[in-house]
Design a protein around this motif. Structure first.
Motif, short mmCIF file in Angstrom:
data_model
loop_
_atom_site.label_atom_id
_atom_site.label_comp_id
_atom_site.label_asym_id
_atom_site.label_seq_id
_atom_site.Cartn_x
_atom_site.Cartn_y
_atom_site.Cartn_z
N HIS A 162 0.63 -2.30 -6.83
CA HIS A 162 0.85 -1.86 -8.21
C HIS A 162 1.49 -2.82 -9.28
O HIS A 162 2.53 -3.71 -8.81
N GLY A 163 1.04 -2.89 -10.43
CA GLY A 163 1.66 -3.76 -11.69
C GLY A 163 1.98 -2.86 -12.79
O GLY A 163 1.40 -2.17 -13.03
N ASP A 164 2.92 -3.37 -13.34
CA ASP A 164 3.46 -2.78 -14.77
C ASP A 164 3.64 -3.50 -15.71
O ASP A 164 4.21 -4.81 -15.52
N GLU A 220 0.86 -1.27 -0.08
CA GLU A 220 -0.01 -0.13 -0.16
C GLU A 220 0.86 1.42 0.00
O GLU A 220 0.40 2.19 -0.67
N ASN A 221 1.98 1.31 0.69
CA ASN A 221 2.81 2.16 1.08
C ASN A 221 4.17 2.02 0.19
O ASN A 221 4.77 1.16 0.93
N GLU A 277 5.08 -7.15 -14.31
CA GLU A 277 5.78 -7.32 -13.07
C GLU A 277 4.90 -6.77 -12.00
O GLU A 277 4.42 -5.73 -12.30
N PHE A 278 4.79 -7.44 -10.75
CA PHE A 278 4.36 -6.95 -9.68
C PHE A 278 5.39 -6.04 -8.75
O PHE A 278 6.65 -6.53 -8.76
N ILE A 279 5.08 -4.97 -8.49
CA ILE A 279 6.06 -4.07 -8.03
C ILE A 279 6.11 -4.12 -6.46
O ILE A 279 5.24 -3.99 -5.80
N CYS A 280 7.31 -4.46 -6.15
CA CYS A 280 7.52 -4.70 -4.65
C CYS A 280 7.64 -3.37 -3.60
O CYS A 280 8.05 -2.52 -4.38
N TYR A 281 7.70 -3.70 -2.55
CA TYR A 281 7.93 -2.55 -1.74
C TYR A 281 9.21 -1.98 -1.77
O TYR A 281 10.13 -2.96 -1.83
N ASP A 334 -4.07 -8.68 -7.71
CA ASP A 334 -5.14 -7.45 -7.75
C ASP A 334 -3.97 -6.28 -7.94
O ASP A 334 -3.45 -5.62 -7.13
N ALA A 335 -3.88 -6.10 -9.32
CA ALA A 335 -2.71 -5.16 -9.70
C ALA A 335 -2.96 -4.60 -11.07
O ALA A 335 -3.75 -5.37 -12.02
#
Length: 211
Positions: free
Chosen positions: A99-101, A17-18, A112-116, A153-154
């Motif tokens: 987030h995904g991109d 989330e953050n 890609e799923f964007i990690c913290y 969920d991205a």
């Protein structure tokens, strides 16, 4: 009453989330409900799985202060720990909320799923090849699972389905979560399969709602 259930259920629920992006000019935008989605879905799935499996193990990684942060390293290590306990009859579910991109630098692009801990200048993401390696019996985690549920969920997560053309895929759009997830878990108790659900197509953004 004799309990003849042999399979265990492992759930890894990830909410980013953050992003803690300190770039003052163009930071990654934070989300509002990714942590809550991961937390609440883990409760629903745990309740369903308790009635179908011998043991249920839930791991939660979110950006809330009392949680282990969902960095690339922590996600990899969480799956390594799960892999050490896994058996062929067991079921693994992974839920990614954040987030995904699509990395356009790669040939044909790649989700890609964007990690913290990522920034727009330097994504630390999980793509098909990375996740496939982590889930493989021959990979670093020595996974023994023959049954997987992977949920994104991205934004643009439908591209992951395209990247995995050989897998059985089902879009989550319009699905009644409680009833359908219960059916998936019951079916995976006996079948060998990989089920992937995405929140939208590779061209779509996914919008947050409090409900």
């Amino acid at each position: 009453e004799i309990d003849d259930r042999k399979a265990n259920f492992y759930g890894l629920f990830i909410g980013v989330e953050n992003y803690n992006d300190t770039d003052t000019i163009d930071p990654i935008e934070n989300l509002n409900w990714a942590d809550e989605d991961a937390k609440e879905l883990s409760k629903v799935i745990e309740a369903c799985a308790q009635n179908r499996f011998k043991e249920v193990y839930i791991t939660l990684l979110t950006t809330e202060t009392d949680s282990l942060l969902p960095t690339f390293k922590n996600i990899k290590e969480a799956l390594r720990d799960i892999g050490l306990k896994s058996k062929p009859d067991d079921v693994l579910m992974i839920f990614f909320s954040g987030h995904g991109d699509v990395d356009e630098k790669k040939t044909e692009g790649e989700f890609e799923f964007i990690c913290y801990g990522s920034t727009k200048k330097e994504y630390r993401g999980i793509n098909k090849d990375i996740l496939s390696s982590w889930l493989s019996q021959e990979g670093p985690n020595k996974m023994k699972f023959q049954k997987h549920i992977i949920i994104f969920d991205a934004c643009k997560s439908g591209k992951y389905l395209v990247d995995n053309r050989g897998d059985k895929a089902l879009s989550s759009r319009g699905v009644e979560f409680d009833n359908k997830y219960r059916q998936y878990i019951e079916g995976l108790e006996t079948n060998t399969a990989t089920l992937i659900l995405a929140a939208g197509t590779e061209e779509e953004k996914v919008y947050e709602h409090e409900d």
